[in-house]
Design a protein around this motif. Structure first.
Motif, PDB file in Angstrom:
ATOM      1  N   LEU A  11       0.827  -1.200   0.000  1.00  0.00           N
ATOM      2  CA  LEU A  11       0.000   0.000   0.000  1.00  0.00           C
ATOM      3  C   LEU A  11       0.867   1.257   0.000  1.00  0.00           C
ATOM      4  CD1 LEU A  11      -3.140   0.121   0.195  1.00  0.00           C
ATOM      5  CD2 LEU A  11      -2.824   0.657   2.613  1.00  0.00           C
ATOM      6  N   GLY A  12       1.892   1.263   0.819  1.00  0.00           N
ATOM      7  CA  GLY A  12       2.816   2.395   0.890  1.00  0.00           C
ATOM      8  C   GLY A  12       3.558   2.619  -0.409  1.00  0.00           C
ATOM      9  N   ASP A  13       4.015   1.533  -1.012  1.00  0.00           N
ATOM     10  CA  ASP A  13       4.711   1.632  -2.302  1.00  0.00           C
ATOM     11  C   ASP A  13       3.785   2.181  -3.377  1.00  0.00           C
ATOM     12  OD1 ASP A  13       7.010   0.608  -1.149  1.00  0.00           O
ATOM     13  OD2 ASP A  13       6.725  -1.420  -1.960  1.00  0.00           O
ATOM     14  N   ARG A  14       2.538   1.756  -3.333  1.00  0.00           N
ATOM     15  CA  ARG A  14       1.542   2.226  -4.312  1.00  0.00           C
ATOM     16  C   ARG A  14       1.324   3.731  -4.170  1.00  0.00           C
ATOM     17  NH1 ARG A  14      -0.849   1.592  -9.080  1.00  0.00           N
ATOM     18  NH2 ARG A  14      -3.110   1.471  -9.024  1.00  0.00           N
ATOM     19  N   LEU A  15       1.142   4.180  -2.932  1.00  0.00           N
ATOM     20  CA  LEU A  15       0.933   5.600  -2.695  1.00  0.00           C
ATOM     21  C   LEU A  15       2.155   6.414  -3.114  1.00  0.00           C
ATOM     22  CD1 LEU A  15      -0.757   7.932  -1.633  1.00  0.00           C
ATOM     23  CD2 LEU A  15       0.183   7.460   0.654  1.00  0.00           C
ATOM     24  N   ARG A  16       3.334   5.957  -2.754  1.00  0.00           N
ATOM     25  CA  ARG A  16       4.567   6.670  -3.109  1.00  0.00           C
ATOM     26  C   ARG A  16       4.695   6.793  -4.628  1.00  0.00           C
ATOM     27  NH1 ARG A  16       7.781   3.411  -1.136  1.00  0.00           N
ATOM     28  NH2 ARG A  16       7.765   4.270   0.953  1.00  0.00           N
ATOM     29  N   GLY A  17       4.429   5.713  -5.344  1.00  0.00           N
ATOM     30  CA  GLY A  17       4.520   5.740  -6.803  1.00  0.00           C
ATOM     31  C   GLY A  17       3.554   6.734  -7.418  1.00  0.00           C
ATOM     32  N   LEU A  18       2.318   6.751  -6.932  1.00  0.00           N
ATOM     33  CA  LEU A  18       1.327   7.681  -7.462  1.00  0.00           C
ATOM     34  C   LEU A  18       1.690   9.129  -7.127  1.00  0.00           C
ATOM     35  CD1 LEU A  18      -1.966   5.757  -6.650  1.00  0.00           C
ATOM     36  CD2 LEU A  18      -0.851   5.997  -8.875  1.00  0.00           C
ATOM     37  N   ARG A  19       2.201   9.334  -5.922  1.00  0.00           N
ATOM     38  CA  ARG A  19       2.602  10.688  -5.522  1.00  0.00           C
ATOM     39  C   ARG A  19       3.747  11.189  -6.395  1.00  0.00           C
ATOM     40  NH1 ARG A  19       6.719  12.441  -2.654  1.00  0.00           N
ATOM     41  NH2 ARG A  19       7.219  10.437  -1.688  1.00  0.00           N
ATOM     42  N   LEU A  20       4.734  10.343  -6.612  1.00  0.00           N
ATOM     43  CA  LEU A  20       5.873  10.737  -7.446  1.00  0.00           C
ATOM     44  C   LEU A  20       5.448  10.959  -8.892  1.00  0.00           C
ATOM     45  CD1 LEU A  20       8.631   8.411  -5.954  1.00  0.00           C
ATOM     46  CD2 LEU A  20       8.343  10.880  -5.579  1.00  0.00           C
ATOM     47  N   ASP A  21       4.555  10.102  -9.401  1.00  0.00           N
ATOM     48  CA  ASP A  21       4.032  10.284 -10.765  1.00  0.00           C
ATOM     49  C   ASP A  21       3.311  11.627 -10.903  1.00  0.00           C
ATOM     50  OD1 ASP A  21       5.017   7.823 -11.538  1.00  0.00           O
ATOM     51  OD2 ASP A  21       3.064   6.814 -11.534  1.00  0.00           O
ATOM     52  N   ALA A  22       2.674  12.060  -9.813  1.00  0.00           N
ATOM     53  CA  ALA A  22       1.959  13.335  -9.826  1.00  0.00           C
ATOM     54  C   ALA A  22       2.896  14.520  -9.618  1.00  0.00           C
ATOM     55  CB  ALA A  22       0.880  13.332  -8.754  1.00  0.00           C
ATOM     56  N   GLY A  23       4.155  14.230  -9.304  1.00  0.00           N
ATOM     57  CA  GLY A  23       5.137  15.287  -9.097  1.00  0.00           C
ATOM     58  C   GLY A  23       4.942  16.050  -7.800  1.00  0.00           C
ATOM     59  N   LEU A  24       4.395  15.373  -6.798  1.00  0.00           N
ATOM     60  CA  LEU A  24       4.132  16.025  -5.517  1.00  0.00           C
ATOM     61  C   LEU A  24       5.130  15.584  -4.454  1.00  0.00           C
ATOM     62  CD1 LEU A  24       0.248  15.626  -5.284  1.00  0.00           C
ATOM     63  CD2 LEU A  24       1.510  17.679  -5.927  1.00  0.00           C
ATOM     64  N   THR A  25       5.463  16.504  -3.569  1.00  0.00           N
ATOM     65  CA  THR A  25       6.254  16.151  -2.391  1.00  0.00           C
ATOM     66  C   THR A  25       5.310  15.590  -1.339  1.00  0.00           C
ATOM     67  OG1 THR A  25       5.989  18.287  -1.311  1.00  0.00           O
ATOM     68  CG2 THR A  25       7.863  18.068  -2.841  1.00  0.00           C
ATOM     69  N   LEU A  26       5.877  15.025  -0.297  1.00  0.00           N
ATOM     70  CA  LEU A  26       5.057  14.536   0.811  1.00  0.00           C
ATOM     71  C   LEU A  26       4.216  15.668   1.395  1.00  0.00           C
ATOM     72  CD1 LEU A  26       7.766  12.356   2.525  1.00  0.00           C
ATOM     73  CD2 LEU A  26       5.589  11.493   1.678  1.00  0.00           C
ATOM     74  N   MET A  27       4.843  16.823   1.582  1.00  0.00           N
ATOM     75  CA  MET A  27       4.143  17.968   2.166  1.00  0.00           C
ATOM     76  C   MET A  27       3.023  18.452   1.249  1.00  0.00           C
ATOM     77  SD  MET A  27       3.760  19.900   4.747  1.00  0.00           S
ATOM     78  CE  MET A  27       5.228  19.850   5.738  1.00  0.00           C
ATOM     79  N   GLN A  28       3.276  18.493  -0.044  1.00  0.00           N
ATOM     80  CA  GLN A  28       2.239  18.945  -0.989  1.00  0.00           C
ATOM     81  C   GLN A  28       1.044  18.003  -0.977  1.00  0.00           C
ATOM     82  OE1 GLN A  28       4.851  19.058  -4.402  1.00  0.00           O
ATOM     83  NE2 GLN A  28       4.794  21.305  -4.484  1.00  0.00           N
ATOM     84  N   LEU A  29       1.303  16.698  -0.939  1.00  0.00           N
ATOM     85  CA  LEU A  29       0.200  15.736  -0.895  1.00  0.00           C
ATOM     86  C   LEU A  29      -0.577  15.891   0.402  1.00  0.00           C
ATOM     87  CD1 LEU A  29      -1.456  13.431  -2.010  1.00  0.00           C
ATOM     88  CD2 LEU A  29       0.265  11.837  -1.135  1.00  0.00           C
ATOM     89  N   ALA A  30       0.115  16.071   1.500  1.00  0.00           N
ATOM     90  CA  ALA A  30      -0.554  16.256   2.783  1.00  0.00           C
ATOM     91  C   ALA A  30      -1.452  17.489   2.749  1.00  0.00           C
ATOM     92  CB  ALA A  30       0.477  16.368   3.905  1.00  0.00           C
ATOM     93  N   GLU A  31      -0.928  18.589   2.258  1.00  0.00           N
ATOM     94  CA  GLU A  31      -1.704  19.831   2.204  1.00  0.00           C
ATOM     95  C   GLU A  31      -2.899  19.709   1.258  1.00  0.00           C
ATOM     96  OE1 GLU A  31       1.207  22.782   1.166  1.00  0.00           O
ATOM     97  OE2 GLU A  31       1.984  22.885   3.214  1.00  0.00           O
ATOM     98  N   LYS A  32      -2.677  19.103   0.115  1.00  0.00           N
ATOM     99  CA  LYS A  32      -3.729  18.985  -0.895  1.00  0.00           C
ATOM    100  C   LYS A  32      -4.843  18.038  -0.452  1.00  0.00           C
ATOM    101  CE  LYS A  32      -4.163  18.378  -5.868  1.00  0.00           C
ATOM    102  NZ  LYS A  32      -3.518  18.033  -7.121  1.00  0.00           N
ATOM    103  N   SER A  33      -4.479  17.010   0.313  1.00  0.00           N
ATOM    104  CA  SER A  33      -5.453  15.994   0.721  1.00  0.00           C
ATOM    105  C   SER A  33      -6.115  16.287   2.064  1.00  0.00           C
ATOM    106  CB  SER A  33      -4.779  14.622   0.796  1.00  0.00           C
ATOM    107  OG  SER A  33      -3.824  14.599   1.861  1.00  0.00           O
ATOM    108  N   GLY A  34      -5.455  17.083   2.890  1.00  0.00           N
ATOM    109  CA  GLY A  34      -5.960  17.302   4.241  1.00  0.00           C
ATOM    110  C   GLY A  34      -5.566  16.202   5.207  1.00  0.00           C
ATOM    111  N   VAL A  35      -4.725  15.284   4.754  1.00  0.00           N
ATOM    112  CA  VAL A  35      -4.202  14.207   5.596  1.00  0.00           C
ATOM    113  C   VAL A  35      -2.883  14.713   6.186  1.00  0.00           C
ATOM    114  CG1 VAL A  35      -3.306  11.836   5.581  1.00  0.00           C
ATOM    115  CG2 VAL A  35      -5.302  12.423   4.193  1.00  0.00           C
TER     116      VAL A  35
END
Length: 74
Positions: A11-35
Motif C-alpha cells: 500500500l505504501g509503495d503504491r501511494l509513493r509511486g502515485l505521488r511521485l508520478d503526480a510530481g508532488l512532495t510529501l508535504m504537498q500531498l498532505a496539504e492537498k489531501s488534508g491528511v
C-alpha cells in the motif's frame, strides 16, 4: 513478514509511486489531501494501515480513482 505487514508495505509503495508520478512532495500531498504529513509518511513507510477514508482523500488529491488505487497484486 506477517501478511498485514506485507499489505501495508505494498500500500505504501503504491501511494509513493502515485505521488511521485503526480510530481508532488510529501508535504504537498498532505496539504492537498488534508491528511497529516506524518500520516502520509507513515503510510508510505508501511508503518500504518490507513482507513478507506484516508485513502479516498489521498486519491482525490492525486486525481486517481479509489478503485484503481487498489488494483495491485497482493
Amino acid at each position: 513478514m506477517a501478511k498485514d505487514d506485507k499489505f501495508k508495505e505494498i500500500l505504501g509503495d503504491r501511494l509513493r509511486g502515485l505521488r511521485l508520478d503526480a510530481g508532488l512532495t510529501l508535504m504537498q500531498l498532505a496539504e492537498k489531501s488534508g491528511v497529516s504529513y506524518r500520516t502520509v509518511i507513515d503510510i508510505e513507510k508501511g508503518e500504518t494501515r490507513p482507513s478507506v477514508e484516508v485513502i479516498r482523500l489521498l486519491c482525490t488529491a492525486l486525481d486517481y480513482s479509489l478503485s484503481d488505487f487498489f488494483k495491485f497484486k497482493y
